[in-house]
Design a protein around this motif. Structure first.
Motif, PDB file in Angstrom:
ATOM      1  N   ASP A  22       0.811  -1.220   0.000  1.00 16.08           N
ATOM      2  CA  ASP A  22       0.000   0.000   0.000  1.00 16.08           C
ATOM      3  C   ASP A  22       0.843   1.267   0.000  1.00 16.08           C
ATOM      4  OD1 ASP A  22       0.967   0.097   2.556  1.00 16.08           O
ATOM      5  OD2 ASP A  22      -0.974  -0.137   3.549  1.00 16.08           O
ATOM      6  N   SER A  23       2.154   1.109  -0.313  1.00 20.14           N
ATOM      7  CA  SER A  23       3.020   2.282  -0.471  1.00 20.14           C
ATOM      8  C   SER A  23       4.031   2.003  -1.572  1.00 20.14           C
ATOM      9  CB  SER A  23       3.745   2.615   0.840  1.00 20.14           C
ATOM     10  OG  SER A  23       4.540   1.531   1.266  1.00 20.14           O
ATOM     11  N   ALA A  24       4.468   3.044  -2.242  1.00 20.61           N
ATOM     12  CA  ALA A  24       5.406   2.895  -3.355  1.00 20.61           C
ATOM     13  C   ALA A  24       6.801   2.558  -2.842  1.00 20.61           C
ATOM     14  CB  ALA A  24       5.445   4.179  -4.179  1.00 20.61           C
ATOM     15  N   ALA A  25       7.569   1.855  -3.663  1.00 17.56           N
ATOM     16  CA  ALA A  25       8.959   1.517  -3.334  1.00 17.56           C
ATOM     17  C   ALA A  25       9.849   2.061  -4.444  1.00 17.56           C
ATOM     18  CB  ALA A  25       9.123   0.010  -3.220  1.00 17.56           C
ATOM     19  N   GLU A  29       4.973  -2.223 -11.639  1.00 17.94           N
ATOM     20  CA  GLU A  29       6.280  -2.591 -11.105  1.00 17.94           C
ATOM     21  C   GLU A  29       7.302  -2.508 -12.234  1.00 17.94           C
ATOM     22  OE1 GLU A  29       7.985  -6.547  -8.903  1.00 17.94           O
ATOM     23  OE2 GLU A  29       6.203  -5.600  -8.033  1.00 17.94           O
ATOM     24  N   LYS A  30       8.374  -1.775 -11.990  1.00 18.86           N
ATOM     25  CA  LYS A  30       9.465  -1.688 -12.965  1.00 18.86           C
ATOM     26  C   LYS A  30      10.665  -2.450 -12.423  1.00 18.86           C
ATOM     27  CE  LYS A  30      12.068   2.038 -13.604  1.00 18.86           C
ATOM     28  NZ  LYS A  30      12.555   3.376 -14.037  1.00 18.86           N
ATOM     29  N   LEU A  31      11.120  -3.430 -13.171  1.00 17.84           N
ATOM     30  CA  LEU A  31      12.259  -4.249 -12.774  1.00 17.84           C
ATOM     31  C   LEU A  31      13.419  -3.941 -13.700  1.00 17.84           C
ATOM     32  CD1 LEU A  31       9.441  -6.196 -12.748  1.00 17.84           C
ATOM     33  CD2 LEU A  31      10.980  -7.549 -11.345  1.00 17.84           C
ATOM     34  N   SER A  32      14.519  -3.453 -13.127  1.00 20.78           N
ATOM     35  CA  SER A  32      15.646  -2.969 -13.925  1.00 20.78           C
ATOM     36  C   SER A  32      16.938  -3.692 -13.572  1.00 20.78           C
ATOM     37  CB  SER A  32      15.857  -1.464 -13.699  1.00 20.78           C
ATOM     38  OG  SER A  32      14.673  -0.735 -13.904  1.00 20.78           O
ATOM     39  N   LEU A  37       9.317  -5.310   0.604  1.00 18.20           N
ATOM     40  CA  LEU A  37       8.626  -4.201  -0.036  1.00 18.20           C
ATOM     41  C   LEU A  37       8.149  -4.567  -1.430  1.00 18.20           C
ATOM     42  CD1 LEU A  37      11.014  -1.302   1.018  1.00 18.20           C
ATOM     43  CD2 LEU A  37       8.820  -1.903   2.049  1.00 18.20           C
ATOM     44  N   VAL A  38       8.776  -5.552  -2.038  1.00 21.55           N
ATOM     45  CA  VAL A  38       8.433  -5.914  -3.415  1.00 21.55           C
ATOM     46  C   VAL A  38       8.342  -7.429  -3.536  1.00 21.55           C
ATOM     47  CG1 VAL A  38       9.407  -3.849  -4.442  1.00 21.55           C
ATOM     48  CG2 VAL A  38      10.868  -5.825  -4.094  1.00 21.55           C
ATOM     49  N   THR A  96       8.011   0.531  -7.570  1.00 25.28           N
ATOM     50  CA  THR A  96       6.598   0.174  -7.626  1.00 25.28           C
ATOM     51  C   THR A  96       5.720   1.411  -7.481  1.00 25.28           C
ATOM     52  OG1 THR A  96       6.393  -0.207  -5.235  1.00 25.28           O
ATOM     53  CG2 THR A  96       7.043  -2.081  -6.601  1.00 25.28           C
ATOM     54  N   ASP A  97       4.516   1.284  -8.018  1.00 25.98           N
ATOM     55  CA  ASP A  97       3.500   2.317  -7.895  1.00 25.98           C
ATOM     56  C   ASP A  97       2.368   1.724  -7.067  1.00 25.98           C
ATOM     57  OD1 ASP A  97       1.751   4.423  -8.223  1.00 25.98           O
ATOM     58  OD2 ASP A  97       1.121   3.821 -10.234  1.00 25.98           O
ATOM     59  N   ALA A  98       2.152   2.257  -5.852  1.00 28.37           N
ATOM     60  CA  ALA A  98       1.122   1.721  -4.964  1.00 28.37           C
ATOM     61  C   ALA A  98       0.707   2.786  -3.961  1.00 28.37           C
ATOM     62  CB  ALA A  98       1.643   0.490  -4.218  1.00 28.37           C
TER      63      ALA A  98
END
Length: 311
Positions: free
Chosen positions: A45-48, A67-70, A310-311, A96-98
């Motif tokens: 419930d929160s962005a990382a 979710e962006k995985l780089s 967190l992810v 992440t967007d949350a």
């Protein structure tokens, strides 16, 4: 216009149903084990931002959020329209967007090489054309109607323990079949079979992660792939976005983080357990990788129990 409205209604209806099912499986923040051991559901419930993670082999679906995985050379954007597959462990940094009002909801299904290879052998036996491209171990793709249908049936089954016991193995096999049918399915298979130079390099990743191999060197692993050291490094970086030593270091540090969950093991012993001879080097590299000391990480893990990821 009527047809467009019908399609829009179907899309909204599908999204609402899968979110409802996912929220039932993950009612609180964190990772949740489902009745199927190889399937987990995650809620945040929160962005990382820029969180390191050693992603285990599997297919990642995001039902809500992004979710962006780089890793160097590869960036995967996973959202309700796109999934990601890894056929080997890969180190990423994740954004992440949350939010509380719109939590991130994701599903991870473990990838089984034996199942994939069995399906591939049957596809070839039936006369299916399987090309022989260069091996890969990470890819992403669009969630089409067949994958949407699969996701709905998977989540529905996970919410019914009896149905899960009876049907889950067939659903997992179906997912592997859907993945192998996609454009890059044959490249994933090439890696599993060790075809070509990159396939051979990919097969050696397990050697790097095997803690029982005392005194293993990159030279030894490169030789087992029948490649010179320079060529081995080049292919390894193309596959994983890191050098073999960076890859091994990331794996060790994530193993250490998991060991920190236990209060019965002191920090020096944690470092030794994952291959560090000195506590100072372990502490320095742990802080550089996670942005916190091992002691700070242990306190964070204690506060949030087992669902601190967190992810």
């Amino acid at each position: 216009m009527a047809d467009e409205a019908h399609v829009f209604s179907m899309v909204v209806g599908w999204s609402y149903r899968v979110l409802e099912l996912a929220e039932a499986l993950a009612p609180t923040v964190g990772h949740h084990i489902t009745p199927a051991p190889t399937v987990s559901v995650f809620r945040a419930d929160s962005a990382a931002k820029n969180v390191p993670k050693f992603q285990q082999p599997g297919t990642l679906f995001i039902l809500q959020g992004t979710e962006k995985l780089s890793c160097p050379g590869n960036v995967h954007i996973v959202d309700p329209d796109h999934f990601m597959l890894t056929s080997a462990p890969v180190a990423f940094h994740i954004d992440t967007d949350a939010a509380v009002t719109k939590p991130l909801l994701s599903v991870h299904v473990a990838f089984d090489p034996a199942t994939a290879m069995d399906i591939a052998s049957q596809m070839e036996w039936q006369g299916g054309a399987i090309s022989k491209p260069a091996a890969i171990c990470q890819t992403s793709g669009r969630i089409d109607d067949s994958m949407k249908d699969f996701l709905y049936r998977l989540l529905t089954t996970l919410c019914d323990p009896l149905a899960c016991r009876i049907l889950i193995q067939g659903l997992i096999r179906e997912l592997h079949f859907l993945l192998l049918q996609r454009d890059e399915g044959s490249a994933i298979l090439a890696g599993l079979e060790g075809r070509g130079a990159r396939g051979k390099v990919l097969k050696t990743a397990a050697e790097l992660l095997d803690r029982r191999r005392v005194g293993i060197t990159i030279n030894t692993v490169a030789a087992s792939a029948e490649l010179g050291l320079s060529s081995y490094h080049s292919h390894f970086k193309a596959l994983f976005g890191s050098t073999p030593l960076e890859y091994l270091k990331a794996a060790r540090l994530h193993d250490a983080r998991n060991l920190l969950r236990s209060r019965d093991v002191n920090i020096a012993a944690v470092g030794q357990a994952v291959g560090y001879k000195g506590t100072s080097q372990f502490s320095r590299e742990f802080h550089r990788h996670f942005g916190r000391t091992a002691r700070e990480e242990r306190k964070l893990l204690e506060i949030s129990k087992s669902n601190s990821d967190l992810v």
